[in-house]
Design a protein around this motif. Structure first.
Motif, PDB file in Angstrom:
ATOM      1  N   GLY A  53      94.022 -74.981  16.454  1.00  0.00           N
ATOM      2  CA  GLY A  53      95.675 -74.399  16.525  1.00  0.00           C
ATOM      3  C   GLY A  53      97.440 -75.326  16.327  1.00  0.00           C
ATOM      4  O   GLY A  53      98.033 -74.959  16.731  1.00  0.00           O
ATOM      5  N   ILE A  54      96.511 -76.227  16.140  1.00  0.00           N
ATOM      6  CA  ILE A  54      98.038 -77.350  15.796  1.00  0.00           C
ATOM      7  C   ILE A  54      97.847 -77.873  14.571  1.00  0.00           C
ATOM      8  O   ILE A  54      98.603 -78.672  14.468  1.00  0.00           O
ATOM      9  CB  ILE A  54      97.085 -78.904  16.899  1.00  0.00           C
ATOM     10  N   CYS A  55      96.796 -77.788  13.775  1.00  0.00           N
ATOM     11  CA  CYS A  55      96.793 -78.926  12.520  1.00  0.00           C
ATOM     12  C   CYS A  55      97.206 -78.054  11.057  1.00  0.00           C
ATOM     13  O   CYS A  55      98.010 -78.973  10.863  1.00  0.00           O
ATOM     14  CB  CYS A  55      96.026 -79.488  12.604  1.00  0.00           C
ATOM     15  N   GLY A  56      97.189 -76.913  11.428  1.00  0.00           N
ATOM     16  CA  GLY A  56      97.798 -75.649  10.090  1.00  0.00           C
ATOM     17  C   GLY A  56      97.726 -76.520   9.211  1.00  0.00           C
ATOM     18  O   GLY A  56      97.184 -75.515   8.088  1.00  0.00           O
ATOM     19  N   CYS A  64      92.497 -70.207  13.351  1.00  0.00           N
ATOM     20  CA  CYS A  64      90.735 -70.752  13.523  1.00  0.00           C
ATOM     21  C   CYS A  64      90.909 -69.968  15.387  1.00  0.00           C
ATOM     22  O   CYS A  64      89.759 -70.251  16.058  1.00  0.00           O
ATOM     23  CB  CYS A  64      91.250 -72.426  13.886  1.00  0.00           C
ATOM     24  N   ASP A  70      90.759 -77.977  10.506  1.00  0.00           N
ATOM     25  CA  ASP A  70      90.143 -79.094  10.617  1.00  0.00           C
ATOM     26  C   ASP A  70      90.272 -79.616  12.280  1.00  0.00           C
ATOM     27  O   ASP A  70      89.154 -79.856  12.591  1.00  0.00           O
ATOM     28  CB  ASP A  70      91.830 -80.465  10.442  1.00  0.00           C
ATOM     29  N   CYS A  71      91.596 -79.246  13.016  1.00  0.00           N
ATOM     30  CA  CYS A  71      91.773 -78.947  14.762  1.00  0.00           C
ATOM     31  C   CYS A  71      90.834 -77.746  15.179  1.00  0.00           C
ATOM     32  O   CYS A  71      90.180 -78.384  16.280  1.00  0.00           O
ATOM     33  CB  CYS A  71      92.837 -79.664  15.190  1.00  0.00           C
ATOM     34  N   ARG A  72      90.730 -77.038  14.590  1.00  0.00           N
ATOM     35  CA  ARG A  72      90.403 -75.970  15.444  1.00  0.00           C
ATOM     36  C   ARG A  72      90.507 -75.313  16.995  1.00  0.00           C
ATOM     37  O   ARG A  72      90.464 -75.158  17.063  1.00  0.00           O
ATOM     38  CB  ARG A  72      88.772 -75.997  15.264  1.00  0.00           C
ATOM     39  N   CYS A  92      93.826 -74.663   8.702  1.00  0.00           N
ATOM     40  CA  CYS A  92      92.740 -73.106   8.516  1.00  0.00           C
ATOM     41  C   CYS A  92      93.368 -71.322   7.536  1.00  0.00           C
ATOM     42  O   CYS A  92      93.113 -71.342   8.408  1.00  0.00           O
ATOM     43  CB  CYS A  92      92.946 -73.138   9.633  1.00  0.00           C
TER      44      CYS A  92
HETATM   45  S1  FES Z   1      92.112 -75.979  11.836  1.00  0.00           S
HETATM   46 FE1  FES Z   1      94.003 -76.508  12.611  1.00  0.00          FE
HETATM   47  S2  FES Z   1      95.171 -75.661  13.292  1.00  0.00           S
HETATM   48 FE2  FES Z   1      93.422 -74.545  12.637  1.00  0.00          FE
END
Ligand code: FES
Ligand code: HEM
Ligand code: SF4
Lengths: 217, 247
Positions: B61-64, B84, B57-59, B66
């Motif tokens: 490192g904050i959404c968790g 990501c 999602d975020c790419r 990937c």
């Molecule tokens: S895509 Fe969000 S933490 Fe890796």
């Protein structure tokens, strides 16, 4: 599972204390022949006749049984939780081999305990196999049982080698037990990790050299 | 840059699944790992093949979202990093890169590299929140929290729920995740009211979901992108014992 894990930790710690006492007593065996025989036999007679030690012995048997049974149940449950593993797994980059193989190490120790009990406990306490004589002081000659067993090189090798899994198991087990029981003080745990290492080495080397010393007497 | 991706393909939860190899050329060292997978998917589209399913999602490192297992490590070869945040410069030209989904009985595979992490949500539902009236934000200084406590709670709150701890654990234990959530809330005044209930119910749910129990291998804290300390698990155990025996 928390209950089971706590029992594994508590019984494990009790077994760790037992090992200290056991090794201290066994170090008598490395003394010169006659001193070792009379000291060891009178020590073991005192133990056998003490009612307090009887209770402690039952706690010890129970601890081993509970530790093994719950450890096996937990290990089976943990395997079920990871029904399928990875094709490639570089777990050595994030954890020690020992910590990943406590069950295997435990089974090796169990094998040791069975042979050990057959060698000593079955013969002395249950009177199985060859009878045990008395020494010059009229004490049951437990020293002789030990001495004659370690005249057999295969037993010396077996008793020495099997102390390796014991040492490894203790190294991880001791510090793990503290965390299982909820000790989370950072610096304290760092000390416990060092103590675990030293403790494990003393136990493995201590128990490991005694058979050879007796063999060479 | 050219690499060989060896990727787990699985149509759905019921199907068997297997590894497929893909030789991918035209990558650069500056590409992120996920961009390399995007590139591979574009190639698959161009030859009319089913694309590889993976989550993000975020790419940043904050959404968790990937997480995947890359060459035998959760989130790839580095410690404390999300998938990501991984770049192709971490690999050599000609490398084979094995990509597998998180493996845990509590995380059934949905498709290819995508697993169902609802089990973590179910743990959260048992107390990963505080019961308070919502409304306008309260005055920030109404409840004073010491700096040390605030830092400690914040460190635990950093968990992004990626599931790497479960994935890397040989027991598929969710202890690091659950401990982070419990310690975050239970150490703050706002979380105190429901503290005992929270620790008992969340740890119970963790077991019901089919996660294993913690044996302190320490793998989780190395793979955790947020560097959540394993001491949190020991602390959770202490909180649990206290809640159980002292209420
Ligand atoms: S895509 Fe969000 S933490 Fe890796
Ligand atoms: C002298 C004998 C033994 C001692 C002193 C000992 C000690 C310990 C200790 C201190 C722990 C740590 C508990 C924790 O992590 O909370 C432990 C764990 C364990 N023990 Fe033993 N143990 C002994 C024998 C055995 C035997 C015979 C088995 C056989 C099956 C066994 C299997 C295990 C297992 C599977 C665990 C859990 C491991 C883990 O945390 O991954 N142990 N032991
Ligand atoms: S504790 Fe770390 S590894 Fe586990 S879910 Fe949270 S962020 Fe991911």
């Amino acid at each position: 599972m928390f209950f089971r894990k706590s029992i594994i930790a508590l019984t494990g710690l009790f077994l760790c204390i037992f090992l200290i006492v056991h090794l201290s007593a066994n170090s008598i065996l490395v003394l010169p022949e006659e001193t070792a025989r009379s000291l060891y036999n009178s020590y073991s007679t005192t133990l056998r006749e003490s009612p307090l030690i009887k209770i402690v012995a039952y706690v010890l048997y129970l601890s081993i049984i509970l530790h093994v049974v719950y450890a096996l149940l937990i290990t089976i449950n943990n395997r079920k939780a990871k029904a399928k593993g990875y094709r490639v797994n570089q777990y050595k980059e994030n954890s020690s081999w020992t910590s990943q193989n406590m069950g295997l190490l435990g089974i090796s120790i169990l094998l040791f305990i069975v042979v050990h009990l057959a060698n000593f406990w079955a013969r002395i306490k249950l009177g199985m196999g060859e009878g045990v004589g008395l020494d010059a002081n009229g004490h049951v000659d437990v020293y002789e049982v030990t001495y004659s067993l370690f005249q057999n090189g295969y037993y010396v090798v077996f008793y020495t080698l099997l102390m390796v899994p014991l040492g490894l198991h203790l190294h991880h087990g001791l510090k793990s037990a503290f965390m299982t029981l909820g000790f989370y003080h950072k610096r304290g745990l760092r000390t416990i990790a060092k103590v675990s290492l030293v403790y494990a080495i003393i136990m493995a080397v201590g128990f490991g050299v005694i058979p050879s010393i007796v063999f060479l007497k | 840059m050219k690499v060989i991706f060896k990727i787990w393909r699985q149509e759905n939860a019921a199907s068997k699944g297997n590894f497929e190899s893909y030789e991918v050329d035209g990558l650069t060292k500056d590409m992120s790992f996920l961009e390399a997978l995007d590139h591979l998917n574009e190639l698959l589209v161009s030859i009319n093949k089913r694309v590889i399913a993976y989550e993000y999602d975020c790419r940043e490192g904050i959404c968790g979202q990937c997480g995947v297992f890359i060459n035998g490590r959760a989130h790839g070869p580095h410690d404390h990093m999300t998938t990501c945040q991984l770049h192709m410069r971490s690999f050599e030209d000609g490398d084979t890169i094995v990509v597998e989904p998180w493996r845990a009985s509590a995380f059934p595979i949905i498709k290819d590299l995508v697993v169902d992490r609802s089990a973590l949500d179910n743990i959260i539902e048992k107390g990963g929140y505080i019961s308070a009236k919502t409304g306008t934000a309260p005055e920030a200084n109404a409840i004073l929290v010491g700096k040390e406590l605030a830092d400690k709670a914040m460190d635990a709150a950093a968990c992004i729920g990626c599931g790497a701890c479960v994935a890397t654990c040989k027991n598929s234990s969710a202890s690091l995740f659950t401990a982070a959530k419990i310690n975050h809330l239970n150490s703050l005044p706002q979380g105190k009211q429901e503290a005992s209930k929270r620790v008992l119910e969340m740890t119970r749910q963790m077991e019901l979901e089919g996660f294993g129990s913690c044996t302190f291998t320490g793998a989780c804290e190395v793979e955790c992108p947020e560097g959540i300390s394993i001491l949190n698990i020991a602390e959770m155990n202490a909180r649990r014992t206290k809640a159980k025996w002292l209420g």
